[in-house]
Design an enzyme around this catalytic site. Structure first.
Site, PDB file in Angstrom:
ATOM      1  N   TYR A   1      30.920  36.844  45.409  1.00  0.00           N
ATOM      2  CA  TYR A   1      31.304  35.492  44.989  1.00  0.00           C
ATOM      3  C   TYR A   1      30.859  34.444  46.007  1.00  0.00           C
ATOM      4  CZ  TYR A   1      34.405  36.659  41.055  1.00  0.00           C
ATOM      5  OH  TYR A   1      34.923  37.067  39.850  1.00  0.00           O
TER       6      TYR A   1
ATOM      7  N   ASP B   1      41.349  42.730  34.855  1.00  0.00           N
ATOM      8  CA  ASP B   1      41.300  42.444  33.412  1.00  0.00           C
ATOM      9  C   ASP B   1      41.482  43.736  32.617  1.00  0.00           C
ATOM     10  OD1 ASP B   1      40.629  39.699  33.906  1.00  0.00           O
ATOM     11  OD2 ASP B   1      39.468  39.680  32.049  1.00  0.00           O
TER      12      ASP B   1
ATOM     13  N   ASP C   1      33.319  53.084  39.147  1.00  0.00           N
ATOM     14  CA  ASP C   1      33.074  53.510  37.757  1.00  0.00           C
ATOM     15  C   ASP C   1      34.106  54.536  37.303  1.00  0.00           C
ATOM     16  OD1 ASP C   1      31.898  55.211  39.624  1.00  0.00           O
ATOM     17  OD2 ASP C   1      30.065  55.569  38.476  1.00  0.00           O
TER      18      ASP C   1
ATOM     19  N   ASP D   1      38.311  41.796  40.322  1.00  0.00           N
ATOM     20  CA  ASP D   1      38.296  40.894  39.162  1.00  0.00           C
ATOM     21  C   ASP D   1      38.183  41.700  37.872  1.00  0.00           C
ATOM     22  OD1 ASP D   1      38.033  38.401  37.739  1.00  0.00           O
ATOM     23  OD2 ASP D   1      35.892  38.825  37.580  1.00  0.00           O
TER      24      ASP D   1
ATOM     25  N   LYS E   1      31.886  51.393  45.893  1.00  0.00           N
ATOM     26  CA  LYS E   1      30.708  52.003  45.272  1.00  0.00           C
ATOM     27  C   LYS E   1      29.837  52.481  46.440  1.00  0.00           C
ATOM     28  CE  LYS E   1      28.106  53.029  41.686  1.00  0.00           C
ATOM     29  NZ  LYS E   1      28.476  53.974  40.621  1.00  0.00           N
TER      30      LYS E   1
HETATM   31  C1  IPM Z   1      39.978  35.131  37.881  1.00  0.00           C
HETATM   32  C2  IPM Z   1      38.886  34.430  37.115  1.00  0.00           C
HETATM   33  C3  IPM Z   1      37.988  33.707  38.106  1.00  0.00           C
HETATM   34  C4  IPM Z   1      37.365  34.749  39.024  1.00  0.00           C
HETATM   35  C5  IPM Z   1      36.882  32.845  37.490  1.00  0.00           C
HETATM   36  C6  IPM Z   1      37.427  31.888  36.447  1.00  0.00           C
HETATM   37  C7  IPM Z   1      36.121  32.084  38.558  1.00  0.00           C
HETATM   38  O1  IPM Z   1      38.177  35.328  36.335  1.00  0.00           O
HETATM   39  O2  IPM Z   1      40.742  34.450  38.584  1.00  0.00           O
HETATM   40  O3  IPM Z   1      40.099  36.343  37.772  1.00  0.00           O
HETATM   41  O4  IPM Z   1      36.348  35.355  38.671  1.00  0.00           O
HETATM   42  O5  IPM Z   1      37.911  34.944  40.108  1.00  0.00           O
HETATM   43 MN    MN Z   2      38.986  37.345  36.328  1.00  0.00          MN
END
Ligand code: IPM
Ligand code: MN
Length: 353
Positions: free
Chosen positions: A141, A248, A220, A244, A188
């Site tokens: 990032y 999710d 993975d 990240d 990884k």
């Molecule tokens: C999160 C989001 C952010 C990230 C984006 C919106 C920049 O996905 O907070 O998880 O990737 O960190």
């Molecule tokens: Mn995210």
């Protein structure tokens, strides 16, 4: 106690869910005898519209003068132009960097009341209770990058230093000590040099934490095990991008991305609290948003920034009991079933407190 909280609603459902979280904080204040004051500031797309930048200086100044920051979400189709020089997400990355918020805590657990609606078999979800510790101010990032407009190449660089890995590893080990004493470090290392540095640094830090069982997982296979045996994880520590993605994925275990809170903490003081979900422009302004992630983020704010553990627990218990009683926002309602609005759900949580 008195506390000053900066509120950054941002875009889309960020507006609705932060106002839900503030309503719950107000209830906590009156119930427990505290005085919380709030100052709103701009971030994301709305900040671009009003000031030309995703994170105005004034927002940073407001944040600096407060005890904690509560954030909604940023982004939306209006600002999605891939060639634009200013993007809402820059606001998020900049505020994390500005306040040195390198440790992102994302707890994930299954709510028994929601387990039956999960796409996963219900017996897999028994006892799921994990904490994802995501490194937040390093890695790909923030590494060297090159973007040449519409040129024929572009790159981003995964770059970690030993001190960056050390400090996030310490956070993760300490969190594990307060839980079931298991830590899974995600990397990884079979392919990436930066991830070999990650692994050897975590191994070194582990020497200080003999009481924590450490294992290493390649990202993975970790992604697979998160689904096939989610209850086996306690604390997980991962780089910015792997954390990240895995968080999710893990949200499926909680029933919906709308359920997950997060805390972003630095070495000292100021913390930032935001739901893991995004701005959901498709449902924004319709009262359909699930405020749980934001409300539970407010609970984390009470716990980590204000040191109000009993108050944090009261909020978490209220959410759980409202779910047990069957209140559902649209994202966690059974197909074709009825659901309540964002404010109705919030009201129910506040009443429980
Ligand atoms: C999160 C989001 C952010 C990230 C984006 C919106 C920049 O996905 O907070 O998880 O990737 O960190
Ligand atoms: Mn995210």
């Amino acid at each position: 106690m008195k506390a000053k909280i900066t509120v950054l609603p941002g875009d889309g459902i960020g507006v609705e869910v932060t106002s839900a979280a503030v309503a719950v904080l107000n209830k906590v204040a009156s119930r427990f005898g505290h005085e919380f004051s709030y100052e709103e500031a701009l971030i994301g797309g709305i900040a671009i519209d009003k000031t030309g930048t995703a994170l105005p200086e004034e927002t940073l100044r407001t944040g600096e003068q407060s005890d904690a920051i509560l954030l909604g979400a940023v982004g939306g189709p209006k600002w999605d132009n891939p060639t634009a020089a200013v993007r809402p997400e820059q606001g998020l990355l900049k505020i994390r960097k500005h306040f040195g918020l390198f440790a992102n805590l994302r707890p994930v657990k299954t709510y028994p009341a929601l387990a039956q609606y999960s796409p996963l078999r219900i017996e897999l979800l028994n006892g799921v209770d994990m904490l994802i510790v995501r490194e937040l101010t390093g890695g790909i990032y923030f590494g060297p990058r090159q973007e040449q407009g519409d040129g024929d190449s572009a790159y981003d660089t995964e770059l970690y230093t030993v001190p960056e890995v050390e400090r996030i590893a310490h956070i993760a080990f300490r969190a594990a000590q307060g839980r079931r004493k298991k830590l899974t470090s995600v990397d990884k290392a079979n392919v990436m040099a930066s991830m070999r540095l990650w692994r050897r640094t975590v191994v070194k830090v582990a020497e200080d934490y003999a009481d924590v069982a450490l294992d290493h997982a390649l990202v993975d296979s970790c992604a697979m095990h998160l689904i096939t045996r989610p209850a086996s994880f306690d604390v997980m520590v991962a780089s910015n991008i792997f954390g990240d993605i895995l968080s999710d994925e893990a949200s499926v275990l909680a029933g919906s991305l709308g359920m997950l809170p997060s805390a972003s903490l630095g070495a000292d003081g100021l913390g930032l609290y935001e739901p893991v979900h995004g701005s959901a422009p498709d449902i924004a302004g319709q009262g359909k948003a699930n405020p749980t992630g934001a409300i539970l983020s407010a609970a984390m704010l009470l716990r980590y920034s204000l040191n109000l553990e009993a108050e944090a627990k009261a909020v978490e218990a209220a959410v759980e009991s409202v779910l047990d009683q069957g209140a559902r926002t649209a994202d966690i309602a059974p197909r074709g079933g009825s659901f309540v609005s964002t404010t109705e759900f919030t009201q129910a949580v506040a009443e429980k407190i």
